[in-house]
Each structure stands twice: as structure tokens, then as C-alpha cells.
Design an enzyme around this catalytic site. Sequence first.
Site, PDB file in Angstrom:
ATOM      1  CD  GLU A  67      36.180  31.300  41.348  1.00  0.00           C
ATOM      2  OE1 GLU A  67      35.961  32.619  41.329  1.00  0.00           O
ATOM      3  OE2 GLU A  67      35.284  30.450  41.608  1.00  0.00           O
ATOM      4  CB  CYS A  72      33.902  39.627  50.014  1.00  0.00           C
ATOM      5  SG  CYS A  72      35.274  39.169  49.125  1.00  0.00           S
ATOM      6  CB  SER A 122      33.985  37.853  37.592  1.00  0.00           C
ATOM      7  OG  SER A 122      32.785  37.146  37.390  1.00  0.00           O
ATOM      8  CG  ASN A 123      32.531  40.752  42.460  1.00  0.00           C
ATOM      9  OD1 ASN A 123      31.762  41.808  43.197  1.00  0.00           O
ATOM     10  ND2 ASN A 123      33.953  40.638  42.709  1.00  0.00           N
ATOM     11  CG  HIS A 173      40.327  40.122  39.129  1.00  0.00           C
ATOM     12  ND1 HIS A 173      39.511  39.056  38.763  1.00  0.00           N
ATOM     13  CD2 HIS A 173      41.886  39.645  38.817  1.00  0.00           C
ATOM     14  CE1 HIS A 173      40.446  37.846  38.367  1.00  0.00           C
ATOM     15  NE2 HIS A 173      41.725  38.506  38.224  1.00  0.00           N
TER      16      HIS A 173
END
Length: 423
Positions: A241, A127, A338-339, A156
Site C-alpha cells: 500500500e 472487512c 499490517s493490521n 495478506h
Amino acid sequence: MHTEILAVRAAGLSLGHGQAVVATSLERQGDARPLRSRVAPLLQGALRRRGLVVQSGPLQAVPPSDAKGPVLVAATYTPHGGTEQTAAVAVAPQDRAARAAVQSALRELEDALRSRAVLLASPRSFCAGVDRAIEIVERVLAQEDAPVYVRKQIVHNVHVVRDLERRGAVFVDELDEVPPAATVVFSAHGVSPDVRAAADRRELRVIDATCPLVTKVHAEARRFAGRGDTVVFIGHAGHEETEGTLGEAPDRMVLVESVADVAALQVPDPTRVSYLTQTTLAVDETTEVIKALRERFPALRAPHSEDICYATTNRQEALRAVAADSDLVFVVGSVNSSNSQRLVELSTRQGTPAQLIDDASEVDPRWLREAATVGLTAGASAPPRLVEQVIDSLAGLGAIHVEEREVTQENVQFALPRAVRAK
Ligand code: SF4
């Protein structure tokens, strides 16, 4: 698969028991050119799972009588609908256990041979926030002669971190590992004001790679807390985060992870409650938590725009577009991403089994036996080349038909911090 035992010619190659070299390409006598082994990453993983210490590289086969070095277990095969492929591994001559492990790994590959469809989710992989964070570290490395420290993993992903480490970045967990006055980069996940204060005390040169979309949530946390709200933060405990955002107003913020947590919430004034979210949550699960919050606190105030970021949302939408038609989904990403984890969970909720893999070497060929259609995506911190590697490995098991399903196009870009912009 036709398997042969050959010798290998490679300068200085000496192998002990339990060691193996997987051929990335194999050159046989009389070949016009070496044959690349597309399944080399799969074979490496299969041998590592069998306890071998595995390296890889180009190998040259010679007849057994011509050399006394390592033994080469080599297979050639032409999968249905595909072209000729090779898989080869060198092991120590007397290492029967390693040879048996290679034979068993090759049988596993053989069982997975078939033609397949690959449904490629789009958008996937990097991203804008991850691109920017990596570029920041690269630019600081180019600027500085002294070591460049990075607090926590910049993003990550184990491959990104290893690559930057090779180029000179030093990753630390906390600032007390950074020498005074050195340069430190804060990761894309953001830091709390306490961490910034600690950096000031140590007189560090700070370059902040926090994603601007995380910075936006920090600003909201300060604003909502400043007007006297209890700020409910929907996120995952222990994630960097979450820690950074909660640190903006630790006395006024509470963390909830689930609908069950909402039921247990106690707040001083139920009419003054607002919420924020981590940027990388599952959209559908978060909607449920927000609904539960609204039921408990009808005056609940929301952020002006979604905190779950565009990249997370798009990758989840793209996954939906492939998961339903796939027998199996691969999500390329690291375990602490996480994503990426949310993509695995989403696929599972859709009824399609999904595997999180750091790279093609983590693909277990046994998963592929029944899989005629494989869905493929990557979390926002996983480099695109790793997706290509998985596709290439699948092509080593038989003809593949790749169909990309694009749900939207991304053209988001974030400006770099002034400190690293080209003069
Ligand atoms: S996933 Fe979203 S919040 Fe995280 S770095 Fe990428 S754009 Fe920023």
C-alpha cells in the site's frame, strides 16, 4: 490422558519414517460413531514443530493383532468440566522417533488441559474491502476459462491465497510474469500509476480490486501534491500500500514511519506540508507521529477524513475491550498482514502477551498452561472460519465459556467493479 498403542485401518495408508497422520476423527471397534478430535490442529502443529511431515484425516482403530500397518498412538481423556475427547496419530511401525514425538506432543496437550474463558473481540476478521477483493477474484475465475492472474497477494492471508490458488488463480509478483493480453487482478492494497501504465503496455485486461478506502488516499495524494505541498506519508516502508500510494507523486511525497523520522525531515517549504497515512496503522502511534508533525510544521494540512480505515480502528478498539481482561491474546492473521501485526503490538502495549497465528495449528499448547482467559481476534484479512477453528481447538482442552465483546457493528459494503457485476 490414557494413551494406548493400537493399529490403524485405512485403505492405502503407508507411512515412512518421519511421517504422521493426525486423526481428525477416530473410530474404535464397538463405537456407535467416530469421535471427532477437536485438538487435531494443535497436534498437527506440535508434531510439525518436532520435525514430522504431518497430514490429517479420519482414522479407524483396530486391535494391534489385526493389522500390520502403521501404529496408532491414541489418547482418550475427559478434561475437567468437559466431555470425552480423543487425540490420535498414526506413524510407521518401526519409527521410534516419531512415536516419541507423538508422546511428547500429547504430554504438552495434557499440561494445557483446563477450563477457560474465551473473550471474543468484535468486530474481527474480514472487512468490506477484503470481502470485495476476494469476491472479485471469485467472479473473474467464474467468468474466464483462461488463467486469471493476480498481482501480489489479493489480501495478506495465506489461507485466502491458497484457497484461490486451488481454484485456479495464479499469483504473480510483477506484471512481466503475466502473458500479454491476459486478465490480471490488482490486489486490495492498490498499485502505483507506473504499474497501471505497465499493464496498458502489455495490453492486459485489468480488474482493479483496490479497496475504495485506499483509492481515496491515492486521490488525496494526487490532490495535495498537485497544489504544491510536500506530502508526508505515514506508513511502513516496503508495504504494498505504501509503495502504491507513494507512486502517485514520487517527487513530492516522503515516507515517515516514526516520530524519530519526523525530526529528521527536510522539506522545501515548511508552510506547505500535508500528511496522509496508510489505512492499517495503529491509531495511537499514528496520533503521536501527527502530533510531532504539527509541532514541526504548524501549518500542516490534514486529509478531510481519517485515512486509517474504519475496519482497522474498530478491530483495535475491540482488541482493547478484551486484552486487559485476558492472560493471553491470539490474533488470527498472516505475518505480512499490517493490521494483524498492529493488533499484536497493541495488545503487548496494553500489557497482555499476544501471539499472531495463521490458524489453530500454530497455537503452541505451552502458551496455554497458565492462561485461564484467552482473548481472541482476527485481522481484517483472516477468514472467520479460522477463528472458529481456534475456539473448537480450545474446547478440546476443556470446557470453555465464550463471551463476545462487541464495541460496534459494521455494515459497510463496497460496490463491485462493473466488469464483474452480474449482467
Ligand atoms: S483494512 Fe481497511 S483499507 Fe484495508 S481492505 Fe479493509 S477496509 Fe479497505
